[in-house]
Design an enzyme around this catalytic site. Sequence first.
Site, short mmCIF file in Angstrom:
data_model
loop_
_atom_site.label_atom_id
_atom_site.label_comp_id
_atom_site.label_asym_id
_atom_site.label_seq_id
_atom_site.Cartn_x
_atom_site.Cartn_y
_atom_site.Cartn_z
N ASN A 30 0.95 -1.23 -0.01
CA ASN A 30 0.22 0.00 0.25
C ASN A 30 0.64 1.30 -0.05
O ASN A 30 1.85 1.38 0.66
CB ASN A 30 -1.04 -0.20 1.28
N GLU A 48 0.24 5.04 0.52
CA GLU A 48 -0.89 6.15 1.23
C GLU A 48 -0.33 7.48 0.44
O GLU A 48 0.82 7.85 -0.15
CB GLU A 48 -0.93 6.26 2.52
N CYS A 72 -4.22 0.60 -2.29
CA CYS A 72 -3.94 -0.51 -1.77
C CYS A 72 -3.07 -1.39 -2.41
O CYS A 72 -2.43 -1.47 -3.60
CB CYS A 72 -5.32 -1.60 -1.79
N GLU A 82 -3.15 -4.64 -2.94
CA GLU A 82 -3.59 -5.15 -4.30
C GLU A 82 -3.70 -4.42 -5.49
O GLU A 82 -3.29 -4.96 -6.52
CB GLU A 82 -4.97 -5.76 -3.89
#
Length: 132
Positions: free
Chosen positions: A43, A45, A54, A56
């Site tokens: 991830n 941010e 994320c 994924e």
Amino acid sequence: MSDLNALFEAARSVREKAYAPYSKFLVGAAFRTPDGSVFTGCNVENASYPVSVCAEGGAVSAMIAAGYREIEEAVVVGDAALCTPCGICRQRFAEFGADNLVVHIADLNGIKRSFTLEELLPAAFELEDRKD
Ligand code: THU
């Protein structure tokens, strides 16, 4: 090491690279394609929270950039009771998951639960289903 154990170790390792200064919740994801290739993501941010990606999502981008389109097995590692994917990532799995996709959710010690695509996102929206 089994294929699944290697996938878990890849997810656990990339998790350490995560950039999560706001939530302080590091996540790693590792995908295996049908030919045995492995792609990882963590991830990332952002001060503007919706811009965050994320783990994924990062792994999907790496896989697509390498020319692959299908995930057969995935491991997501987060230091939580159960680090299940958000709704957007469930839709990502629906887009790129093989029919036999299994998504394993792990903490730092190992896999806790395993889910099929149908369990993660029943009645998923798919563009192929459109009426035109
Ligand atoms: N997060 C992921 O990257 N994957 C998941 O499956 C669950 C949550 C991230 C998003 C955000 O950066 C942080 O974890 C806290 O929600």
